[in-house]
Design an enzyme around this catalytic site. Sequence first.
Site, PDB file in Angstrom:
ATOM      1  N   GLY A  84       0.819  -1.213   0.000  1.00 11.32           N
ATOM      2  CA  GLY A  84       0.000   0.000   0.000  1.00 11.32           C
ATOM      3  C   GLY A  84       0.843   1.249   0.000  1.00 11.32           C
TER       4      GLY A  84
ATOM      5  N   GLY B 152       0.320   5.553   0.698  1.00  9.82           N
ATOM      6  CA  GLY B 152      -0.603   6.582   1.170  1.00  9.82           C
ATOM      7  C   GLY B 152       0.104   7.890   1.395  1.00  9.82           C
TER       8      GLY B 152
ATOM      9  N   LYS C 175       5.670   0.287   7.793  1.00 12.42           N
ATOM     10  CA  LYS C 175       5.406   1.542   7.078  1.00 12.42           C
ATOM     11  C   LYS C 175       6.615   2.453   7.150  1.00 12.42           C
ATOM     12  CE  LYS C 175       2.411   4.711   8.565  1.00 12.42           C
ATOM     13  NZ  LYS C 175       1.133   5.397   8.813  1.00 12.42           N
TER      14      LYS C 175
ATOM     15  N   ASP D  53      -8.492  11.119   9.905  1.00 10.09           N
ATOM     16  CA  ASP D  53      -8.533  10.703   8.503  1.00 10.09           C
ATOM     17  C   ASP D  53      -9.348   9.423   8.371  1.00 10.09           C
ATOM     18  OD1 ASP D  53      -8.039  10.995   5.804  1.00 10.09           O
ATOM     19  OD2 ASP D  53      -6.103   9.988   5.860  1.00 10.09           O
TER      20      ASP D  53
END
Length: 737
Positions: A420, A422, A441, A538
């Site tokens: 992913g 972002g 991440k 978010d």
Amino acid sequence: MFHFLLLFHLLFFAPSLASIAIPTDALPGCSGKCGNVSIPYPFGTSSGCYLSHGFYVSCNTTYNPPKLFLSTTDIEVAEISQDGVTIYTPIARDCFSGLGLGTNINSISTDVTGLPYTFSYSRNMFTALGCDTVALNYQSSFSFSSGCLSYCSDKSSIVNGSCAGIGCCQTSIPKGLKSIYTILRSVKNHSTTWTFSPCSYAFLVDRETFVFNLTDLDDFYTKNNGVVPVVMDWAIGSRSCEDGSGSPDFSCGDNSHCVNSTNGRGYRCSCNTGYRGNPYLTRGCQDINECEDPATNPCAAICENTAGGYICSCPRGFSGDGRRSGSGCIKDAKRFPLFQVVLGCGLGLLFLLITGSWLIWGLKKRRQMRLQEKFFEQNGGLLLQQRIASSEGAAETARIFTAEELERATDNYSESRVVGRGGYGIVYRGILRDNRVVAIKKSRVIDESQLEQFINEVVILSQVIHRNVVRILGCCLETQVPLLVYEYVPNGNLHHHVHGQGRASSLSWETRLRIAAETAGALAYLHSATARPIFHRDVKSANILLDENHMAKVSDFGASRLIPMDRMQITTLVQGTLGYLDPEYFQTGQLTEKSDVYSFGVVLAELLTGLLPISQARRQEEQNLAIYFLVHMREDRLFEILEPRVRNEGNREQLLTVAELTRRCLRLRGNERPTMTEVAAELERTRRQREHPWLENDHGESQSLLREPATVYYTSPITGDEDLDAHIMLSLEMTRG
């Protein structure tokens, strides 16, 4: 022995410092000036004088004095330095038509795409002036960047120097911004403010050059000739220091080092400690003589300047620390000088012979270790260790990983491991040495001002244990950017299951309702059941992960904020995702728990309709799903927009209950929205009625307890036309591209 080694190095390896001429900032034979602007290399005005085409600047001599422009654009350059390039950008203006103050300029843009420049997020502020002003920025057609609203009813309420939204509003811009498109609007066409604030203005400006003054409301545009200074960060190439080292485009000169850009891709060069000058030129970084200035002399006794540094020593017959901050020089006891000289020389030569074969390897290894230690300290490693040690229970849950074990876990961050991408980093699938699968991440660079917030987030979130919140396992702070380690959730996110190709009906209504209830419960837990409230900031379907059983896991706390227990709201840079962003938060900058409630309302609308939060396929005023949903609710046409599988599988009462709850979450005013605790209770009650329909006929105490939240929702007044119209207007401003 140390002095012997130093003398050996100076005699055989170090260049003669006295023989080095200090070069100019431009390449030899190249112009270093255009009018009043200096032009240092890697910039230049003619072929062979600049590093690459992006650093070409044109000098227009038809002006008096001549003016400098970026590349082949009409963007004027005010100053070039190693820290950035200052340019002039236009001011948007909108004035009361009855005064004849000139043509309005309601939209302005500046675009440096394709050039090595990025708007500085740390130096610039987006600013709006006026008492009837709405100003918005966009990176592209539907990519919202930042916005400001400035209102006032009279001049007496305006405070000089304050840009809190009364007469003047300021907000930050995101990192990595290379183009900016500004739209300026007046809500009431200045009809109620023209006597004291006849115009609105919007612009991006260097925060160090602008201080708001009441007189700015008169004619800011004319006083500044229609332009204001803006700072651009610049960088070389698109590779990092680690990727570019040794390659032809690695452009750092002698006595300098590479520094990765903190605002997009590429790198910059900087002179090493103890040197000063232009790091892009051969011998551009010159040694600083720390000893020559008595005011800054670092030594208390004898100071000797060396290449890139200095040596503090004690007079003959004394020993100790000769630095001003040291312990001082102490007179030696009786010594044996001849023995010490012979022994010192012999040991020195022996040391050089023995260590010659592995000296280079050792220096490289030490440099790597020092770099990791530097990043560990810069990224808050010591502070994190302190927090872990002082937080009860945290030592068992938060772990500090090493850079090596995470590199091994991700095959050195292989593209094949990316799961992913972002706004706050790239997520990799990692396999630890114990075969545990984790999500790693690689975060964006964190500003020093955000460091303590980041540390608090790691420590507190490591103690957040909720079945519907993705668990943070720890972090690594030995690399240039922090690395966060989370539990791995294998089944993608809710957005893909609702909107992905071929998945329009992949989730049953029962599953959707359970996912909604689980997500609401997790957010309610974060708001009210943790040691300090956590506002996610978010909430969206892409941040709700699903495991193999479609259990919801709230993720991505990169934008989250920990809230002091004694405060119900905080003022922050408006941040979120267009389509989910709370309009009240956008308007005021005041973040509350109700901002998450609004975003969750959009998620509920997605689950009910299967529609995207923003869609250009709908008419302009209904491109925002929240508005589209509310308009259909007001017109009693809800069942026309429900996804077919939802409409077929859900009973009418249940669908109306969830739709009404969604509408309340999407209220324009935050104080009229339910809390996440109330939302979670209502969704859980609706789920239980579906699983145990006989509860609807139970007239006992259990029924009254279950139905209590529903009474709160259904006795509230329907959203009035005026509120919905205001909501539509604000939504248009937020989504206009």
